[in-house]
Design a protein around this motif. Structure first.
Motif, PDB file in Angstrom:
ATOM      1  N   GLY A  31       3.802  30.438   8.346  1.00 53.27           N
ATOM      2  CA  GLY A  31       3.076  31.570   7.806  1.00 53.27           C
ATOM      3  C   GLY A  31       3.774  32.870   8.159  1.00 53.27           C
ATOM      4  N   SER A  32       3.100  33.973   7.926  1.00 49.82           N
ATOM      5  CA  SER A  32       3.660  35.295   8.197  1.00 49.82           C
ATOM      6  C   SER A  32       2.866  35.996   9.288  1.00 49.82           C
ATOM      7  CB  SER A  32       3.627  36.153   6.937  1.00 49.82           C
ATOM      8  OG  SER A  32       4.434  35.607   5.938  1.00 49.82           O
ATOM      9  N   LEU A  33       3.539  36.858  10.027  1.00 51.17           N
ATOM     10  CA  LEU A  33       2.890  37.758  10.976  1.00 51.17           C
ATOM     11  C   LEU A  33       2.721  39.090  10.256  1.00 51.17           C
ATOM     12  CD1 LEU A  33       4.989  36.932  14.166  1.00 51.17           C
ATOM     13  CD2 LEU A  33       2.718  36.100  13.588  1.00 51.17           C
ATOM     14  N   ILE A  34       1.478  39.565  10.168  1.00 53.26           N
ATOM     15  CA  ILE A  34       1.155  40.729   9.357  1.00 53.26           C
ATOM     16  C   ILE A  34       0.603  41.839  10.234  1.00 53.26           C
ATOM     17  CG2 ILE A  34      -0.230  41.521   7.405  1.00 53.26           C
ATOM     18  CD1 ILE A  34      -0.448  38.457   6.716  1.00 53.26           C
ATOM     19  N   ALA A  35       1.084  43.059  10.013  1.00 55.87           N
ATOM     20  CA  ALA A  35       0.567  44.221  10.739  1.00 55.87           C
ATOM     21  C   ALA A  35      -0.791  44.610  10.160  1.00 55.87           C
ATOM     22  CB  ALA A  35       1.535  45.389  10.624  1.00 55.87           C
ATOM     23  N   PHE A  36      -1.785  44.828  11.033  1.00 48.22           N
ATOM     24  CA  PHE A  36      -3.087  45.260  10.522  1.00 48.22           C
ATOM     25  C   PHE A  36      -3.369  46.713  10.848  1.00 48.22           C
ATOM     26  CE2 PHE A  36      -4.548  43.525  14.648  1.00 48.22           C
ATOM     27  CZ  PHE A  36      -5.332  44.558  15.107  1.00 48.22           C
ATOM     28  N   GLU A  37      -2.345  47.442  11.290  1.00 49.07           N
ATOM     29  CA  GLU A  37      -2.504  48.853  11.604  1.00 49.07           C
ATOM     30  C   GLU A  37      -1.249  49.601  11.186  1.00 49.07           C
ATOM     31  OE1 GLU A  37      -2.764  51.252  15.728  1.00 49.07           O
ATOM     32  OE2 GLU A  37      -4.301  49.720  15.461  1.00 49.07           O
ATOM     33  N   THR A  38      -1.422  50.823  10.704  1.00 51.74           N
ATOM     34  CA  THR A  38      -0.295  51.662  10.315  1.00 51.74           C
ATOM     35  C   THR A  38       0.151  52.474  11.518  1.00 51.74           C
ATOM     36  OG1 THR A  38      -1.131  51.817   8.069  1.00 51.74           O
ATOM     37  CG2 THR A  38       0.447  53.490   8.740  1.00 51.74           C
ATOM     38  N   GLY A  39       1.467  52.551  11.725  1.00 50.77           N
ATOM     39  CA  GLY A  39       1.983  53.337  12.836  1.00 50.77           C
ATOM     40  C   GLY A  39       3.391  52.941  13.202  1.00 50.77           C
ATOM     41  N   GLN A  40       3.765  53.288  14.440  1.00 52.52           N
ATOM     42  CA  GLN A  40       5.105  53.012  14.940  1.00 52.52           C
ATOM     43  C   GLN A  40       5.060  51.784  15.847  1.00 52.52           C
ATOM     44  OE1 GLN A  40       6.795  56.245  17.186  1.00 52.52           O
ATOM     45  NE2 GLN A  40       8.858  55.697  16.561  1.00 52.52           N
ATOM     46  N   GLN A  67       1.908  44.929   5.946  1.00 58.42           N
ATOM     47  CA  GLN A  67       3.346  44.650   5.958  1.00 58.42           C
ATOM     48  C   GLN A  67       3.625  43.403   6.788  1.00 58.42           C
ATOM     49  OE1 GLN A  67       5.807  47.961   7.083  1.00 58.42           O
ATOM     50  NE2 GLN A  67       7.575  46.670   7.482  1.00 58.42           N
ATOM     51  N   VAL A  68       4.514  42.561   6.304  1.00 58.53           N
ATOM     52  CA  VAL A  68       4.915  41.370   7.042  1.00 58.53           C
ATOM     53  C   VAL A  68       5.935  41.807   8.080  1.00 58.53           C
ATOM     54  CG1 VAL A  68       6.026  39.118   6.886  1.00 58.53           C
ATOM     55  CG2 VAL A  68       4.460  39.835   5.101  1.00 58.53           C
ATOM     56  N   VAL A  69       5.632  41.558   9.369  1.00 56.40           N
ATOM     57  CA  VAL A  69       6.513  41.995  10.455  1.00 56.40           C
ATOM     58  C   VAL A  69       7.219  40.829  11.141  1.00 56.40           C
ATOM     59  CG1 VAL A  69       5.262  44.130  10.914  1.00 56.40           C
ATOM     60  CG2 VAL A  69       4.592  42.037  12.090  1.00 56.40           C
ATOM     61  N   GLY A  70       6.913  39.601  10.721  1.00 62.82           N
ATOM     62  CA  GLY A  70       7.569  38.455  11.334  1.00 62.82           C
ATOM     63  C   GLY A  70       7.172  37.150  10.688  1.00 62.82           C
ATOM     64  N   MET A  71       7.823  36.073  11.144  1.00 65.88           N
ATOM     65  CA  MET A  71       7.535  34.730  10.667  1.00 65.88           C
ATOM     66  C   MET A  71       6.748  33.992  11.738  1.00 65.88           C
ATOM     67  SD  MET A  71      10.085  31.550   9.634  1.00 65.88           S
ATOM     68  CE  MET A  71      11.414  32.679   9.465  1.00 65.88           C
ATOM     69  N   HIS A  72       5.536  33.546  11.397  1.00 66.08           N
ATOM     70  CA  HIS A  72       4.677  32.831  12.325  1.00 66.08           C
ATOM     71  C   HIS A  72       5.275  31.464  12.619  1.00 66.08           C
ATOM     72  CE1 HIS A  72       0.297  31.522  13.384  1.00 66.08           C
ATOM     73  NE2 HIS A  72       0.976  31.907  14.432  1.00 66.08           N
ATOM     74  N   SER A  73       5.169  31.014  13.854  1.00 67.98           N
ATOM     75  CA  SER A  73       5.733  29.710  14.222  1.00 67.98           C
ATOM     76  C   SER A  73       4.870  28.556  13.731  1.00 67.98           C
ATOM     77  CB  SER A  73       5.913  29.633  15.740  1.00 67.98           C
ATOM     78  OG  SER A  73       4.678  29.837  16.372  1.00 67.98           O
TER      79      SER A  73
END
Length: 149
Positions: A31-40, A67-73
């Protein structure tokens, strides 16, 4: 194979023959790792997030919700807060803060992104970057379809 060897595998093949259609081709099991907050993105948040999978962002990058920030293991998507900051207190800790041992993020080219995306994901191409995000229309359809049943 590319993910498991981090691009260091050497592969060779020869064509034997065409065969009948063998069915659908699985694109990915993760799966994907998804950001649930906007920021740095912060190094503090990435330390815990990298335990969940391979990251596509590094500290200091700007991310936005969805945004997708990574690939879930594992299979399935996971929403993470990669903008979380460390709580600052007036008290000093008994031990010093450990230095962060962050893994190098996987840099995704346009070809990598197009190969990676699932049916509910989109690739955004700008002059400065190539990003993957969840399709907001697909999630809206899923919410509408779930309420009627």
């Amino acid at each position: 194979l590319l993910t498991a060897t981090r691009g260091l595998a050497v592969m060779n093949s020869t064509f034997l023959e065409f065969g009948p259609l063998a069915g659908d081709i699985n694109m990915r099991d993760n799966g994907s790792l998804i950001a649930f907050e906007t920021g740095q993105v912060t190094a503090y948040a990435l330390e815990t997030a990298q335990q969940r999978g391979v990251m596509f962002t590094r500290p200091g990058d700007q991310v936005y919700e969805g945004q997708v920030v990574g690939m879930h293991s594992k299979a399935g998507d996971l929403k993470l807060n990669v903008c979380k900051t460390k709580a600052l207190t007036n008290m000093r800790a008994a031990g010093k803060d450990k230095t962060s041992g962050l893994d190098e993020p996987r840099i995704m080219s346009l070809d990598d992104c197009l190969e990676y995306i699932a049916d509910d994901e989109l690739v955004e191409v700008t002059p400065e970057s190539v990003r993957i995000r969840k399709d907001p229309m697909a999630s809206a359809k899923g919410k509408k379809g779930g309420k009627g049943k």
